[in-house]
Design a protein around this motif. Structure first.
Motif, mmCIF file in Angstrom:
data_model
loop_
_atom_site.group_PDB
_atom_site.id
_atom_site.type_symbol
_atom_site.label_atom_id
_atom_site.label_comp_id
_atom_site.label_asym_id
_atom_site.label_seq_id
_atom_site.Cartn_x
_atom_site.Cartn_y
_atom_site.Cartn_z
ATOM 1 N N LEU A 13 -19.889 -7.818 2.478
ATOM 2 C CA LEU A 13 -18.912 -6.938 1.846
ATOM 3 C C LEU A 13 -17.528 -7.511 2.102
ATOM 4 O O LEU A 13 -17.196 -7.846 3.235
ATOM 5 C CB LEU A 13 -18.985 -5.529 2.451
ATOM 6 N N ARG A 14 -16.728 -7.624 1.061
ATOM 7 C CA ARG A 14 -15.362 -8.143 1.205
ATOM 8 C C ARG A 14 -14.431 -6.975 1.492
ATOM 9 O O ARG A 14 -14.398 -6.006 0.742
ATOM 10 C CB ARG A 14 -14.958 -8.865 -0.086
ATOM 11 N N VAL A 15 -13.677 -7.071 2.561
ATOM 12 C CA VAL A 15 -12.850 -5.949 3.012
ATOM 13 C C VAL A 15 -11.398 -6.372 3.149
ATOM 14 O O VAL A 15 -11.100 -7.554 3.384
ATOM 15 C CB VAL A 15 -13.422 -5.368 4.344
ATOM 16 N N GLU A 16 -10.495 -5.429 2.943
ATOM 17 C CA GLU A 16 -9.067 -5.700 3.125
ATOM 18 C C GLU A 16 -8.449 -4.544 3.909
ATOM 19 O O GLU A 16 -8.727 -3.375 3.631
ATOM 20 C CB GLU A 16 -8.383 -5.830 1.760
ATOM 21 N N ILE A 17 -7.618 -4.872 4.897
ATOM 22 C CA ILE A 17 -7.015 -3.848 5.742
ATOM 23 C C ILE A 17 -5.504 -3.955 5.614
ATOM 24 O O ILE A 17 -4.941 -5.051 5.664
ATOM 25 C CB ILE A 17 -7.469 -4.013 7.206
ATOM 26 N N SER A 18 -4.861 -2.819 5.383
ATOM 27 C CA SER A 18 -3.404 -2.837 5.235
ATOM 28 C C SER A 18 -2.796 -1.669 6.008
ATOM 29 O O SER A 18 -3.515 -0.815 6.522
ATOM 30 C CB SER A 18 -3.019 -2.780 3.752
ATOM 31 N N GLY A 23 -2.892 2.297 13.344
ATOM 32 C CA GLY A 23 -2.839 3.629 12.731
ATOM 33 C C GLY A 23 -4.209 4.290 12.629
ATOM 34 O O GLY A 23 -5.228 3.700 12.956
ATOM 35 N N ARG A 24 -4.199 5.539 12.173
ATOM 36 C CA ARG A 24 -5.450 6.272 12.003
ATOM 37 C C ARG A 24 -6.162 5.775 10.754
ATOM 38 O O ARG A 24 -5.542 5.632 9.689
ATOM 39 C CB ARG A 24 -5.163 7.776 11.923
ATOM 40 N N PRO A 25 -7.468 5.487 10.856
ATOM 41 C CA PRO A 25 -8.166 4.829 9.757
ATOM 42 C C PRO A 25 -8.496 5.749 8.576
ATOM 43 O O PRO A 25 -8.954 6.882 8.754
ATOM 44 C CB PRO A 25 -9.458 4.328 10.412
ATOM 45 N N VAL A 26 -8.228 5.229 7.381
ATOM 46 C CA VAL A 26 -8.625 5.896 6.138
ATOM 47 C C VAL A 26 -9.299 4.854 5.245
ATOM 48 O O VAL A 26 -8.726 3.794 4.986
ATOM 49 C CB VAL A 26 -7.408 6.487 5.380
ATOM 50 N N PHE A 27 -10.528 5.150 4.821
ATOM 51 C CA PHE A 27 -11.195 4.307 3.827
ATOM 52 C C PHE A 27 -10.764 4.776 2.446
ATOM 53 O O PHE A 27 -10.802 5.973 2.153
ATOM 54 C CB PHE A 27 -12.723 4.437 3.944
ATOM 55 N N LEU A 28 -10.351 3.823 1.595
ATOM 56 C CA LEU A 28 -10.001 4.152 0.214
ATOM 57 C C LEU A 28 -11.029 3.484 -0.699
ATOM 58 O O LEU A 28 -11.146 2.253 -0.712
ATOM 59 C CB LEU A 28 -8.582 3.665 -0.108
ATOM 60 N N LEU A 29 -11.785 4.301 -1.435
ATOM 61 C CA LEU A 29 -12.866 3.793 -2.295
ATOM 62 C C LEU A 29 -12.357 3.714 -3.734
ATOM 63 O O LEU A 29 -11.912 4.707 -4.304
ATOM 64 C CB LEU A 29 -14.092 4.709 -2.187
ATOM 65 N N HIS A 30 -12.416 2.500 -4.287
ATOM 66 C CA HIS A 30 -11.776 2.204 -5.570
ATOM 67 C C HIS A 30 -12.514 2.797 -6.779
ATOM 68 O O HIS A 30 -13.646 3.258 -6.682
ATOM 69 C CB HIS A 30 -11.613 0.690 -5.732
ATOM 70 N N GLY A 31 -11.817 2.736 -7.921
ATOM 71 C CA GLY A 31 -12.368 3.250 -9.172
ATOM 72 C C GLY A 31 -13.327 2.275 -9.840
ATOM 73 O O GLY A 31 -13.789 1.315 -9.219
ATOM 74 N N GLN A 48 4.785 4.468 7.839
ATOM 75 C CA GLN A 48 5.499 5.693 8.205
ATOM 76 C C GLN A 48 4.545 6.806 8.648
ATOM 77 O O GLN A 48 4.848 7.557 9.556
ATOM 78 C CB GLN A 48 6.360 6.179 7.042
ATOM 79 N N CYS A 49 3.381 6.895 7.976
ATOM 80 C CA CYS A 49 2.485 7.987 8.383
ATOM 81 C C CYS A 49 1.371 7.475 9.306
ATOM 82 O O CYS A 49 0.387 8.165 9.556
ATOM 83 C CB CYS A 49 1.954 8.769 7.189
ATOM 84 N N GLY A 50 1.549 6.257 9.836
ATOM 85 C CA GLY A 50 0.629 5.753 10.855
ATOM 86 C C GLY A 50 -0.800 5.624 10.361
ATOM 87 O O GLY A 50 -1.737 6.103 10.996
ATOM 88 N N THR A 51 -0.946 4.979 9.205
ATOM 89 C CA THR A 51 -2.265 4.853 8.581
ATOM 90 C C THR A 51 -2.734 3.406 8.550
ATOM 91 O O THR A 51 -1.986 2.510 8.151
ATOM 92 C CB THR A 51 -2.225 5.359 7.121
ATOM 93 N N ARG A 52 -3.970 3.207 8.930
ATOM 94 C CA ARG A 52 -4.632 1.917 8.765
ATOM 95 C C ARG A 52 -5.579 2.089 7.586
ATOM 96 O O ARG A 52 -6.565 2.831 7.654
ATOM 97 C CB ARG A 52 -5.416 1.611 10.043
ATOM 98 N N LEU A 53 -5.252 1.433 6.481
ATOM 99 C CA LEU A 53 -6.009 1.620 5.237
ATOM 100 C C LEU A 53 -7.077 0.543 5.100
ATOM 101 O O LEU A 53 -6.780 -0.653 5.182
ATOM 102 C CB LEU A 53 -5.063 1.559 4.040
ATOM 103 N N ILE A 54 -8.322 0.975 4.909
ATOM 104 C CA ILE A 54 -9.432 0.029 4.760
ATOM 105 C C ILE A 54 -9.980 0.170 3.351
ATOM 106 O O ILE A 54 -10.400 1.261 2.940
ATOM 107 C CB ILE A 54 -10.545 0.313 5.794
ATOM 108 N N SER A 55 -9.936 -0.915 2.593
ATOM 109 C CA SER A 55 -10.534 -0.895 1.260
ATOM 110 C C SER A 55 -11.493 -2.072 1.158
ATOM 111 O O SER A 55 -11.312 -3.079 1.846
ATOM 112 C CB SER A 55 -9.456 -0.965 0.177
#
Length: 291
Positions: A13-18, A23-31, A48-55
């Motif tokens: 699985l190809r993953v990107e973290i931004s 920060g607190r982890p949030v998975f964002l599942l694409h369209g 600013q909102c302390g988020t670690r975004l995983i897509s």
């Protein structure tokens, strides 16, 4: 930094973290079609909102190996594998459009790990009792979903050349959609930043093959493999009232069945208004998670 994670059944699985690495982890599942580089809140907002975004690319899209015959429910194993590889115990999940049912699957199957889930401009299951599934849906989507449901081979045969056309010119998909966009959606997708993000997203989605898109459509119109009524974690269902790609009645149907659902209906918004709503949704996702 992981850019690939191997699943227990051996797929990559190809993953990107931004955003904020601590920060607190949030998975964002694409369209659909989509990829890990799809629309997301701006990096400054994530910090600013302390988020670690995983897509990540769902199987068959971008740099992720295909999983033929996958169902919506299968996403939970992939997200669990990614969370394990990243050492994450608890996390929030958001899904937009074709990613929304997948976010609900994570909430249903991982109640001990998912803190909150958000489903933006999503669909209800194809067999949703009491819902006129195609009511208010744009003719192109009715045609696409009906074919996927009734004649999968014809659907595949049609989507392969369409994917090739989009791969050679991703603007073709936006032009194709433009005829059915509301004024509000047209305004959003003509914003240069959003437009370039969407074009990059479609190009990456179909870079290697059309099968991410094909398998997504078959999964969304097939048996999801779980019942949204079983979800026990808090869920936000966000929808634009004027959406013609996935009508708002789908979110209303889900809101009536998911015990801890918060339904947000944007009266003037349509499908792409979900991109504007992401920052607000992220704040809600992180509202009750301890630092």
């Amino acid at each position: 930094m992981h850019d690939h994670v191997r699943t227990p059944d051996g797929r990559l699985l190809r993953v990107e973290i931004s955003g904020d690495p601590r920060g607190r982890p949030v998975f964002l599942l694409h369209g659909m079609p989509g990829s890990r580089v799809g629309p997301r809140p701006r990096p400054m907002f994530l910090y600013q909102c302390g988020t670690r975004l995983i897509s990540y690319d769902r199987p068959g899209y971008g740099g992720s190996d295909r999983k033929p015959g996958r169902r919506v429910v299968d996403v939970a194993q992939d997200v669990a594998a990614l969370a394990d590889a990243l050492g994450l115990d608890r996390f929030a999940v958001a899904g937009r459009s074709g990613g929304a049912p997948h976010a609900l699957a994570c909430a249903a199957l991982m109640p001990d790990r998912v803190t909150r889930a958000a489903a933006l401009v999503g669909l209800a299951p194809r067999d949703a009792e009491g819902l006129d599934w195609f009511a208010g849906m744009a003719p192109s989507n009715v045609n696409e979903f009906k074919t996927a449901f009734t004649d999968p081979e014809r659907f595949v045969a049609r989507l392969i050349p369409r994917s090739a056309a989009i791969r050679s010119d991703p603007a073709w998909l936006l032009e194709e959609l433009r005829r059915e966009l509301t004024d509000d959606d047209r305004h959003i997708v003509s914003d240069n930043t959003i437009r370039s993000m969407l074009l990059r997203n479609y190009l990456e989605a179909l870079r290697h093959s059309p099968y991410g898109w094909i398998d997504d459509a078959l999964a969304l119109t097939g048996d999801w493999g779980f019942d949204p009524a079983d979800i026990r974690v808090p869920v936000m269902l966000w929808h634009g009232a004027k959406d013609v790609f996935s009508p708002a009645s789908h979110s209303s149907w889900l809101a009536a069945r998911i015990p801890r659902a918060t339904a947000v209906l944007e009266p003037t918004g349509a499908h792409f208004a979900a991109l504007r709503a992401l920052p607000k949704v992220f704040r809600w996702l992180l509202a009750d998670t301890p630092d």
